[in-house]
Structure formats: C-alpha cells, structure tokens
Scaffold this motif. Sequence first.
Motif, PDB file in Angstrom:
ATOM      1  N   ILE A 210       0.923  -1.212   0.121  1.00 54.09           N
ATOM      2  CA  ILE A 210       0.101   0.005  -0.054  1.00 54.09           C
ATOM      3  C   ILE A 210       0.801   1.241   0.147  1.00 54.09           C
ATOM      4  N   ASP A 211       2.119   1.108   0.059  1.00 51.28           N
ATOM      5  CA  ASP A 211       3.189   2.283  -0.260  1.00 51.28           C
ATOM      6  C   ASP A 211       3.715   2.348  -1.401  1.00 51.28           C
ATOM      7  N   GLY A 212       3.033   1.430  -2.300  1.00 55.74           N
ATOM      8  CA  GLY A 212       3.578   1.467  -3.885  1.00 55.74           C
ATOM      9  C   GLY A 212       4.796   0.400  -4.103  1.00 55.74           C
ATOM     10  N   SER A 213       5.266   0.070  -3.125  1.00 47.38           N
ATOM     11  CA  SER A 213       6.644  -0.751  -3.326  1.00 47.38           C
ATOM     12  C   SER A 213       6.030  -2.391  -3.767  1.00 47.38           C
ATOM     13  N   PRO A 214       6.981  -3.181  -4.434  1.00 37.85           N
ATOM     14  CA  PRO A 214       6.417  -4.444  -5.127  1.00 37.85           C
ATOM     15  C   PRO A 214       6.401  -5.417  -3.642  1.00 37.85           C
ATOM     16  N   LEU A 215       5.543  -6.170  -4.177  1.00 39.26           N
ATOM     17  CA  LEU A 215       5.356  -7.491  -3.411  1.00 39.26           C
ATOM     18  C   LEU A 215       6.469  -8.451  -3.770  1.00 39.26           C
ATOM     19  N   VAL A 216       7.054  -9.009  -2.789  1.00 43.68           N
ATOM     20  CA  VAL A 216       8.227  -9.905  -2.827  1.00 43.68           C
ATOM     21  C   VAL A 216       7.870 -11.138  -2.024  1.00 43.68           C
ATOM     22  N   TYR A 217       8.217 -12.351  -2.614  1.00 46.68           N
ATOM     23  CA  TYR A 217       7.830 -13.718  -2.014  1.00 46.68           C
ATOM     24  C   TYR A 217       8.969 -14.464  -1.819  1.00 46.68           C
ATOM     25  N   ASN A 218       8.932 -15.561  -1.055  1.00 46.24           N
ATOM     26  CA  ASN A 218       9.961 -16.618  -0.725  1.00 46.24           C
ATOM     27  C   ASN A 218      10.767 -15.783   0.187  1.00 46.24           C
ATOM     28  N   GLN A 219      10.372 -15.296   1.255  1.00 45.31           N
ATOM     29  CA  GLN A 219      11.206 -14.488   2.281  1.00 45.31           C
ATOM     30  C   GLN A 219      11.275 -15.491   3.530  1.00 45.31           C
ATOM     31  N   GLN A 220      12.381 -15.214   4.295  1.00 45.88           N
ATOM     32  CA  GLN A 220      12.428 -16.067   5.439  1.00 45.88           C
ATOM     33  C   GLN A 220      11.151 -15.599   6.287  1.00 45.88           C
ATOM     34  N   VAL A 222       7.442 -14.849   6.297  1.00 48.06           N
ATOM     35  CA  VAL A 222       6.461 -15.030   5.373  1.00 48.06           C
ATOM     36  C   VAL A 222       5.467 -13.992   5.694  1.00 48.06           C
ATOM     37  N   TYR A 223       5.455 -13.188   6.669  1.00 47.16           N
ATOM     38  CA  TYR A 223       4.216 -12.172   7.085  1.00 47.16           C
ATOM     39  C   TYR A 223       4.336 -11.061   5.850  1.00 47.16           C
ATOM     40  N   MET A 224       3.136 -10.683   5.501  1.00 41.58           N
ATOM     41  CA  MET A 224       3.158  -9.491   4.663  1.00 41.58           C
ATOM     42  C   MET A 224       1.967  -8.538   5.034  1.00 41.58           C
ATOM     43  N   PRO A 225       2.279  -7.523   5.631  1.00 46.36           N
ATOM     44  CA  PRO A 225       1.609  -6.578   6.139  1.00 46.36           C
ATOM     45  C   PRO A 225       0.405  -6.024   5.307  1.00 46.36           C
ATOM     46  N   ASP A 226       0.349  -5.793   4.044  1.00 45.30           N
ATOM     47  CA  ASP A 226      -0.438  -5.270   3.220  1.00 45.30           C
ATOM     48  C   ASP A 226      -0.529  -5.380   1.896  1.00 45.30           C
ATOM     49  N   LEU A 227      -1.396  -4.842   1.136  1.00 46.63           N
ATOM     50  CA  LEU A 227      -1.328  -4.900  -0.342  1.00 46.63           C
ATOM     51  C   LEU A 227      -2.331  -4.364  -0.990  1.00 46.63           C
ATOM     52  N   LEU A 228      -2.412  -3.990  -2.273  1.00 48.07           N
ATOM     53  CA  LEU A 228      -3.265  -3.184  -2.923  1.00 48.07           C
ATOM     54  C   LEU A 228      -3.302  -4.010  -4.342  1.00 48.07           C
ATOM     55  N   ILE A 229      -4.699  -4.224  -4.842  1.00 46.81           N
ATOM     56  CA  ILE A 229      -4.875  -4.822  -6.032  1.00 46.81           C
ATOM     57  C   ILE A 229      -6.192  -4.024  -6.659  1.00 46.81           C
ATOM     58  N   CYS A 230      -5.911  -3.427  -7.778  1.00 43.54           N
ATOM     59  CA  CYS A 230      -6.993  -2.557  -8.461  1.00 43.54           C
ATOM     60  C   CYS A 230      -6.611  -2.630  -9.838  1.00 43.54           C
ATOM     61  N   GLU A 233      -5.763   2.160 -13.735  1.00 38.83           N
ATOM     62  CA  GLU A 233      -6.306   3.589 -13.643  1.00 38.83           C
ATOM     63  C   GLU A 233      -6.505   4.013 -12.266  1.00 38.83           C
ATOM     64  N   HIS A 234      -6.877   3.152 -11.434  1.00 44.35           N
ATOM     65  CA  HIS A 234      -7.242   3.709 -10.053  1.00 44.35           C
ATOM     66  C   HIS A 234      -5.955   3.545  -8.918  1.00 44.35           C
ATOM     67  N   ALA A 235      -5.097   3.052  -9.419  1.00 44.34           N
ATOM     68  CA  ALA A 235      -3.710   2.820  -8.476  1.00 44.34           C
ATOM     69  C   ALA A 235      -3.332   4.137  -7.773  1.00 44.34           C
ATOM     70  N   GLU A 236      -2.939   5.142  -8.733  1.00 46.93           N
ATOM     71  CA  GLU A 236      -2.176   6.537  -8.475  1.00 46.93           C
ATOM     72  C   GLU A 236      -3.136   6.985  -7.354  1.00 46.93           C
ATOM     73  N   ARG A 237      -4.413   7.239  -7.534  1.00 50.66           N
ATOM     74  CA  ARG A 237      -5.227   7.794  -6.790  1.00 50.66           C
ATOM     75  C   ARG A 237      -5.396   7.005  -5.431  1.00 50.66           C
ATOM     76  N   VAL A 238      -5.487   5.696  -5.559  1.00 51.67           N
ATOM     77  CA  VAL A 238      -5.518   5.003  -3.998  1.00 51.67           C
ATOM     78  C   VAL A 238      -4.345   5.233  -3.240  1.00 51.67           C
ATOM     79  N   LEU A 239      -3.257   4.775  -3.963  1.00 53.70           N
ATOM     80  CA  LEU A 239      -1.883   4.945  -3.282  1.00 53.70           C
ATOM     81  C   LEU A 239      -1.719   6.607  -2.742  1.00 53.70           C
TER      82      LEU A 239
END
Length: 246
Positions: A210-220, A222-230, A233-239
């Motif tokens: 939700i800060d616009g940074s990439p989602l990265v997987y296979n980490q030591q 495995v907790y992922m605090p947040d995400l945005l899927i949209c 055309e809506h991403a810039e406004r939501v972010l």
Amino acid sequence: MPIENDGDLAAHLAEQAGKILLQVRASGVFGGKALGKAGDQTANQFLVHALREQRPDDGLLSEEEKDNAERLAQSRVWIVDPVDGTREYGEERQDWAVHVGMAVDGQPVLGAVALPGCDAVLRSDQPGEVPPAPETLRMVVSRTRPAREATQVAKVLGAELVPMGSAGAKAMAILRGEADIYLHSGGQYEWDSCAPVAVALGWGLHASRIDGSPLVYNQQDVYMPDLLICRKEHAERVLAEVAALG
C-alpha cells in the motif's frame, strides 16, 4: 503422469483440490471447525504430494505444512493455500478459494485461483478481459475486520464497501467484475496473496504494497503486512489517499 506446463499444473491442482474440498464438505461427517480442519489437511496433502511428485526440484511453501528453510536457496518456489477462507468454506459460502502460486526469484510470476463455490478457476497465464468499472467504485473488505485504511479511502473515493471472505475471493472479484479495489492493511502471509497477485498481474491489474512498493515472496519471514490490487487507472489515486492518511 507428468504435466509439463506450469500453468496447466497450477490450474489442474487448484481445481482438483477444490473438488476434494467439496467432497469433504458433502460427506456430512464434519461440522464447524472440524470441517475446516479436515478440509485444510486433506487438500494440503493432495497439493503437497502432487507438487513434490510433479516438480521435485522446486521449493514449496504451504500454509498447512511445516516450513522448510531450503526453499530460501531455490529460485522456483510454489506457494499454496489449500483453503483460503476456512470460515467461509465451513459455512458453505462461495467466497473461499484454493491458491496455487509460484514465485521465481521472489516475483509472483504464475498462479491459479480456484473458486469451487462458483465452479471457476482463474489463471495468470490465460487472462481474460476485466469488465469496466462502474461510476460508483466498489471496494472489497473483510467480512469481520474491515481495515481502517480501506474504509477511510473508500469514504474519500465515494466507493461502496463490499464485505467478502477470503483474500483470493476478494482479488478475483475484481477480475470477475464484482468489485474494483482490494485494499488490505490487516496483515496476511505469503500464501494468502501469491497466487491471487500473480493472476491479477497476468490480467493486467495493479498489485503492490500500500506504499506502492513491490510484493516480494519466498522470504524468510512470510508475514506480509498489506497489499493493494486494483485496475491500473485507480492505483495512483488510491496510493495517494493511503499516503495522505499518514
């Protein structure tokens, strides 16, 4: 019998695990939490054994399996959630899913999400056309714990809140034309989003933290605090609205 194509394998396993889960539920011998536990364990055994048989050289991370640190040294790692939305599965709702995803060097490159209650399997490698957004946007949120950021951003956007169960069901609702934005900040794990994010990206949607940074997987961790899927055309406004919340 080997299935050579990774996309075909992911879709086949997600679909078959969904059928197994429906059979477990239809057996009539489990109820409540026992049904969720039986479904999780049965589907997990199928997925784990199938992937080890079909892709023995790949890493594997499953919600229902003890983590193996060897995956951290592997480029290709399957990330699965046998039942995403155990509560919804147990309540015989439709908003639960089976996730079969794969990360390559941390990137969610392949995924299949089965929605057994809707008799649907959505694949990253076979994108369809996402229906256009309506004038009033729709934001999917948790049935039980709507995230503060989501409710506040929805208010600013004038978006309608759509309560829904599993993460996979929420993400696929956008592809199916049932919603437009999935903003989550309540914490998840890699198996909750790897396959849905891969499918969303394959269908041309935006997916990020939700800060616009990439989602990265296979980490030591495995907790992922947040995400945005949209839609893109809506991403810039939501972010921007999320950032404005501080």
